[in-house]
Write a protein that holds these residues in place. Structure first.
Motif, PDB file in Angstrom:
ATOM      1  N   GLN A  79       0.864  -1.203   0.019  1.00 51.92           N
ATOM      2  CA  GLN A  79       0.105  -0.030   0.123  1.00 51.92           C
ATOM      3  C   GLN A  79       0.790   1.315  -0.048  1.00 51.92           C
ATOM      4  O   GLN A  79       1.704   1.367   0.706  1.00 51.92           O
ATOM      5  CB  GLN A  79      -1.024   0.012   1.225  1.00 51.92           C
ATOM      6  N   VAL A  80       0.609   2.201  -0.899  1.00 49.12           N
ATOM      7  CA  VAL A  80       1.570   3.513  -1.136  1.00 49.12           C
ATOM      8  C   VAL A  80       0.860   4.436  -0.028  1.00 49.12           C
ATOM      9  O   VAL A  80      -0.331   4.514   0.147  1.00 49.12           O
ATOM     10  CB  VAL A  80       1.287   3.881  -2.324  1.00 49.12           C
ATOM     11  N   ARG A  81       1.693   5.028   0.619  1.00 47.70           N
ATOM     12  CA  ARG A  81       1.325   6.025   1.586  1.00 47.70           C
ATOM     13  C   ARG A  81       2.369   7.288   1.356  1.00 47.70           C
ATOM     14  O   ARG A  81       3.731   6.889   1.172  1.00 47.70           O
ATOM     15  CB  ARG A  81       1.563   5.660   3.135  1.00 47.70           C
ATOM     16  N   LEU A  82       1.822   8.417   1.256  1.00 50.25           N
ATOM     17  CA  LEU A  82       2.814   9.801   1.512  1.00 50.25           C
ATOM     18  C   LEU A  82       2.129  10.446   2.415  1.00 50.25           C
ATOM     19  O   LEU A  82       0.943  10.785   2.689  1.00 50.25           O
ATOM     20  CB  LEU A  82       2.421  10.447   0.064  1.00 50.25           C
ATOM     21  N   VAL A  83       2.690  10.954   3.370  1.00 42.46           N
ATOM     22  CA  VAL A  83       2.652  11.699   4.849  1.00 42.46           C
ATOM     23  C   VAL A  83       3.434  12.913   4.689  1.00 42.46           C
ATOM     24  O   VAL A  83       4.460  12.984   4.750  1.00 42.46           O
ATOM     25  CB  VAL A  83       2.857  10.601   5.924  1.00 42.46           C
ATOM     26  N   GLU A  84       2.723  13.862   5.002  1.00 46.81           N
ATOM     27  CA  GLU A  84       3.259  15.328   4.934  1.00 46.81           C
ATOM     28  C   GLU A  84       3.319  15.834   6.359  1.00 46.81           C
ATOM     29  O   GLU A  84       2.345  15.262   7.197  1.00 46.81           O
ATOM     30  CB  GLU A  84       2.428  16.157   4.093  1.00 46.81           C
ATOM     31  N   ALA A 104       7.561   8.830   2.162  1.00 43.96           N
ATOM     32  CA  ALA A 104       6.986   7.826   1.220  1.00 43.96           C
ATOM     33  C   ALA A 104       7.089   6.258   1.709  1.00 43.96           C
ATOM     34  O   ALA A 104       8.099   6.178   2.015  1.00 43.96           O
ATOM     35  CB  ALA A 104       7.097   8.091  -0.234  1.00 43.96           C
ATOM     36  N   SER A 105       6.080   5.473   1.565  1.00 38.29           N
ATOM     37  CA  SER A 105       6.067   4.179   1.608  1.00 38.29           C
ATOM     38  C   SER A 105       5.415   3.439   0.744  1.00 38.29           C
ATOM     39  O   SER A 105       4.517   3.955   0.210  1.00 38.29           O
ATOM     40  CB  SER A 105       5.944   3.849   3.072  1.00 38.29           C
ATOM     41  N   GLY A 106       5.859   2.018   0.175  1.00 33.93           N
ATOM     42  CA  GLY A 106       5.180   1.020  -0.701  1.00 33.93           C
ATOM     43  C   GLY A 106       5.483   1.627  -2.043  1.00 33.93           C
ATOM     44  O   GLY A 106       4.568   1.039  -2.894  1.00 33.93           O
ATOM     45  N   LEU A 107       6.545   2.324  -2.322  1.00 37.64           N
ATOM     46  CA  LEU A 107       6.647   2.566  -3.854  1.00 37.64           C
ATOM     47  C   LEU A 107       8.131   2.871  -4.032  1.00 37.64           C
ATOM     48  O   LEU A 107       8.853   3.133  -3.035  1.00 37.64           O
ATOM     49  CB  LEU A 107       5.711   3.896  -4.283  1.00 37.64           C
ATOM     50  N   TYR A 147      -0.167   9.433  -6.868  1.00 37.32           N
ATOM     51  CA  TYR A 147      -0.588   9.055  -5.364  1.00 37.32           C
ATOM     52  C   TYR A 147      -0.526  10.523  -4.690  1.00 37.32           C
ATOM     53  O   TYR A 147       0.205  11.516  -5.093  1.00 37.32           O
ATOM     54  CB  TYR A 147       0.786   8.299  -4.771  1.00 37.32           C
ATOM     55  N   TRP A 148      -1.240  10.501  -3.425  1.00 37.25           N
ATOM     56  CA  TRP A 148      -1.382  11.934  -2.779  1.00 37.25           C
ATOM     57  C   TRP A 148      -1.085  11.775  -1.387  1.00 37.25           C
ATOM     58  O   TRP A 148      -1.514  10.617  -0.983  1.00 37.25           O
ATOM     59  CB  TRP A 148      -2.608  12.475  -3.312  1.00 37.25           C
ATOM     60  N   GLY A 149      -0.874  12.641  -0.835  1.00 43.26           N
ATOM     61  CA  GLY A 149      -0.535  12.640   0.765  1.00 43.26           C
ATOM     62  C   GLY A 149      -2.017  13.345   1.271  1.00 43.26           C
ATOM     63  O   GLY A 149      -2.687  13.954   0.531  1.00 43.26           O
ATOM     64  N   GLN A 150      -2.059  13.473   2.535  1.00 41.11           N
ATOM     65  CA  GLN A 150      -3.277  13.893   3.186  1.00 41.11           C
ATOM     66  C   GLN A 150      -3.384  15.415   3.244  1.00 41.11           C
ATOM     67  O   GLN A 150      -4.468  16.225   3.447  1.00 41.11           O
ATOM     68  CB  GLN A 150      -3.720  13.238   4.394  1.00 41.11           C
TER      69      GLN A 150
END
Length: 123
Positions: free
Chosen positions: A1-6, A24-27, A112-115
């Motif tokens: 699962q791809v996650r981007l966390v700002e 980032a994780s998962g990519l 992919y996008w962060g929140q």
């Protein structure tokens, strides 16, 4: 699962500096074009800065000479150093990743996008 966390957004005064981070994780981070977008209330989400896999950068005119985008592939982290902030920089800032070769300006070009993280510039 791809996650981007700002992270890094906060309330600052005009003229201040802050640095945003996006982990980032998962990519395969090093293979993606990365961008920082921002969205102010009632406005569209727009590209602020982008960086290619090669390190080539792009900036929108209003942030040139004030913002610096960079990436650390070893840490899978994207940064945005923001200097000489003004109230017009107030927005939610999003990081985004795109499988491709060039920095794209359109939101729908990113995979992919962060929140998002809120930056508020006010005295």
């Amino acid at each position: 699962q791809v996650r981007l966390v700002e992270s890094g957004g906060r309330l600052v005064q005009p003229g201040d500096s802050i640095r945003l981070s996006c982990t980032a994780s998962g990519l395969s981070f090093e293979n993606y074009v990365l961008g920082w977008f921002r969205q102010a209330p009632g406005e569209e989400r727009v590209l602020v800065a982008g960086i290619r896999k090669t390190g080539t950068t792009f900036y929108r005119d209003s942030v040139k000479d004030r913002f610096v985008i960079s990436r650390d592939n070893a840490k899978s982290t994207l940064y945005l150093q923001m200097n000489f902030l003004s109230p017009t920089d107030t927005a939610v800032y999003f990081c985004a990743a795109r499988w491709g070769a060039t920095v794209a300006h359109e939101v729908n070009e990113y995979d992919y996008w962060g929140q998002g993280t809120q930056v508020t510039v006010s005295s």
